[in-house]
Design an enzyme around this catalytic site. Structure first.
Site, PDB file in Angstrom:
ATOM      1  CB  SER A   1       0.246  -5.090   7.312  1.00  0.00           C
ATOM      2  OG  SER A   1       0.775  -4.331   8.365  1.00  0.00           O
ATOM      3  CB  ALA A   2       1.237  -7.388   2.567  1.00  0.00           C
TER       4      ALA A   2
ATOM      5  CG  MET B   1       5.863   0.707   0.313  1.00  0.00           C
ATOM      6  SD  MET B   1       6.303   0.424  -1.410  1.00  0.00           S
ATOM      7  CE  MET B   1       4.705   0.617  -2.202  1.00  0.00           C
ATOM      8  CB  ALA B   2       1.513  -2.166   4.784  1.00  0.00           C
TER       9      ALA B   2
ATOM     10  N   PRO C   1       9.164  -4.014  -0.240  1.00  0.00           N
ATOM     11  CG  PRO C   1       9.645  -1.780  -0.792  1.00  0.00           C
ATOM     12  CD  PRO C   1       8.691  -2.895  -1.070  1.00  0.00           C
TER      13      PRO C   1
ATOM     14  CB  ALA D   1      11.673  -1.874   7.633  1.00  0.00           C
ATOM     15  N   GLY D   2       9.775  -0.668   4.661  1.00  0.00           N
ATOM     16  CA  GLY D   2       9.825   0.387   3.650  1.00  0.00           C
ATOM     17  C   GLY D   2       8.655   1.343   3.673  1.00  0.00           C
TER      18      GLY D   2
ATOM     19  CG  ASP E   1      -0.691  -0.197   8.102  1.00  0.00           C
ATOM     20  OD1 ASP E   1      -1.521   0.660   8.461  1.00  0.00           O
ATOM     21  OD2 ASP E   1       0.497   0.065   7.852  1.00  0.00           O
TER      22      ASP E   1
ATOM     23  CE  LYS F   1       0.936   1.258   4.438  1.00  0.00           C
ATOM     24  NZ  LYS F   1       1.742   2.384   4.802  1.00  0.00           N
TER      25      LYS F   1
HETATM   26  P1  ATP Z   1       4.159  -0.160   7.774  1.00  0.00           P
HETATM   27  O1  ATP Z   1       4.108   0.502   6.439  1.00  0.00           O
HETATM   28  O2  ATP Z   1       2.953  -1.049   8.057  1.00  0.00           O
HETATM   29  O3  ATP Z   1       4.486   0.742   8.897  1.00  0.00           O
HETATM   30  P2  ATP Z   1       6.661  -1.223   6.920  1.00  0.00           P
HETATM   31  O4  ATP Z   1       6.296  -1.527   5.513  1.00  0.00           O
HETATM   32  O5  ATP Z   1       7.442   0.022   7.166  1.00  0.00           O
HETATM   33  O6  ATP Z   1       5.349  -1.221   7.777  1.00  0.00           O
HETATM   34  P3  ATP Z   1       7.354  -3.956   7.321  1.00  0.00           P
HETATM   35  O7  ATP Z   1       7.943  -4.408   6.036  1.00  0.00           O
HETATM   36  O8  ATP Z   1       5.968  -4.377   7.642  1.00  0.00           O
HETATM   37  O9  ATP Z   1       7.479  -2.385   7.495  1.00  0.00           O
HETATM   38  O10 ATP Z   1       8.368  -4.421   8.447  1.00  0.00           O
HETATM   39  C1  ATP Z   1       8.431  -3.839   9.719  1.00  0.00           C
HETATM   40  C2  ATP Z   1       9.160  -4.805  10.636  1.00  0.00           C
HETATM   41  O11 ATP Z   1       8.259  -5.889  10.894  1.00  0.00           O
HETATM   42  C3  ATP Z   1      10.402  -5.418  10.005  1.00  0.00           C
HETATM   43  O12 ATP Z   1      11.544  -4.743  10.401  1.00  0.00           O
HETATM   44  C4  ATP Z   1      10.390  -6.858  10.496  1.00  0.00           C
HETATM   45  O13 ATP Z   1      11.295  -7.035  11.555  1.00  0.00           O
HETATM   46  C5  ATP Z   1       8.977  -7.096  11.058  1.00  0.00           C
HETATM   47  N1  ATP Z   1       8.237  -8.159  10.377  1.00  0.00           N
HETATM   48  C6  ATP Z   1       7.529  -9.106  10.963  1.00  0.00           C
HETATM   49  N2  ATP Z   1       6.963  -9.932  10.082  1.00  0.00           N
HETATM   50  C7  ATP Z   1       7.303  -9.509   8.882  1.00  0.00           C
HETATM   51  C8  ATP Z   1       7.033  -9.967   7.564  1.00  0.00           C
HETATM   52  N3  ATP Z   1       6.294 -11.045   7.330  1.00  0.00           N
HETATM   53  N4  ATP Z   1       7.538  -9.248   6.549  1.00  0.00           N
HETATM   54  C9  ATP Z   1       8.284  -8.154   6.786  1.00  0.00           C
HETATM   55  N5  ATP Z   1       8.606  -7.706   8.020  1.00  0.00           N
HETATM   56  C10 ATP Z   1       8.122  -8.370   9.056  1.00  0.00           C
END
Ligand code: ATP
Length: 300
Positions: A105-106, A101-102, A96, A98-99, A138, A11
């Site tokens: 959550s996906a 883009m959730a 990505p 921790a990018g 998310d 997202k």
């Molecule tokens: P958001 O946009 O929801 O804030 P994000 O896209 O910035 O999240 P994610 O890719 O969801 O970040 O990863 C955040 C942290 O969640 C990662 O550093 C990782 O340690 C942890 N994590 C737990 N499960 C997963 C997974 N299945 N995929 C990615 N990261 C995961």
């Protein structure tokens, strides 16, 4: 059934408005989520135990224990069903890590849909949405997909109409940003500047641009209250955002808590040109063209 494959999108928040810090440490949010065509794939296979394997770029940054959101989702679903089930989850990551883009959550949403099918539970989407909301703010949107307004902590969702496809480029950075750190930086910045933070409101101009399928107007209406904090934590994002604007993007914004940057293009060809130009400009690790909206987690 011995295996189920689910595809689930990333997202971008076309609006992310962050209200004042509440006593419980959370913020009231107005989010307008938009699902885009960068997909993780979650495969659920029969197994005695609950395990996860992660493939793809930066898979090594994803936890394989109970910290993995997909594992948490599978366990929460089994608990809801009142049974002990096992599953082997295999996640192919394109979103990505921790990018902003959730991605996690996906994967949680993907695991809910895949395990519901694998275990023959037949739970309706409303039940999955409730479990999703407990897993993270998310996760419900990753199930729903499309374009939706989220209020509260982001989990109360209302779909919003869009008048056509939007074409995007996502500039993926080296390394991630922690969502919690970006919110904390946002609070510190607001405190330091004495900013009076208004109650978050849906941007009606943005909804009108979405409904009209008007990319030019949408580009001008994009909102992300976390952007100053993300840019402060990762100074190089200023260059990335400026480069996209100079290359003709209709809008440029940090995606969620970053560090991925999102650029709106005129059409698919423009998105591909912009992605190539951004990749060549050396302002990101990788630039990917994508489109939205796309559906949420679905069995393929
Ligand atoms: P958001 O946009 O929801 O804030 P994000 O896209 O910035 O999240 P994610 O890719 O969801 O970040 O990863 C955040 C942290 O969640 C990662 O550093 C990782 O340690 C942890 N994590 C737990 N499960 C997963 C997974 N299945 N995929 C990615 N990261 C995961």
């Amino acid at each position: 059934m011995s295996s189920v494959t689910v595809r689930v999108p990333a997202k971008v928040n076309v609006q992310l408005s962050v209200g004042p810090l509440r006593d419980d440490g959370y913020h009231d949010l107005v989010n307008v989520f938009h699902a885009v065509s960068i997909f993780d794939e979650v495969v659920a296979k029969e197994s005695e135990l609950v395990t996860v394997r992660v493939e793809g770029e930066h898979a090594d940054q994803v936890p394989l224990d109970d910290g993995n959101l997909a594992i948490q989702a599978a366990r929460a679903l089994a608990k809801h069903a009142g049974r002990t089930y096992g599953v082997e989850l295999v996640i192919s990551k394109a979103i990505p890590v921790a990018g902003g883009m959730a991605g996690g959550s996906a994967d949680a949403a993907g695991a809910l849909v895949a395990c519901n099918e694998l275990w023959g539970l037949g739970l309706p989407r409303e039940d999955l949405m409730e479990i999703a909301a407990d897993l993270g703010s998310d996760v419900p949107f990753s199930l729903l997909g499309g374009t939706a307004v989220g209020t509260g902590r982001g989990e109360q969702l209302t779909g919003v109409p869009t008048g056509g496809d939007f074409h995007w480029v996502f500039a993926v950075a080296d390394g991630g940003l922690s969502t919690a750190t970006v919110y904390a930086q946002c609070d510190r910045l607001r405190e330091a500047t004495g900013e009076q933070v208004a109650w978050p409101q849906v941007n009606d101009g943005l909804l009108a641009a979405l409904a009209a399928g008007d990319a030019g107007r949408l580009g001008a209406e994009l909102v992300n209250d976390l952007q100053p904090a993300a840019v402060m934590l990762r100074r190089s994002l200023t260059r990335t955002l400026d480069a996209g604007r100079e290359l003709g993007a209709l809008g440029a914004i940090v995606s969620g808590s970053g560090p991925t940057c999102a650029f709106l293009a005129r059409d698919g060809d423009h998105a591909r040109e912009l992605a190539a130009a951004l990749s060549g400009a050396g302002v990101c690790r990788l630039a990917v063209a994508a489109h939205g909206e796309v559906p949420g987690a679905e069995i393929v």
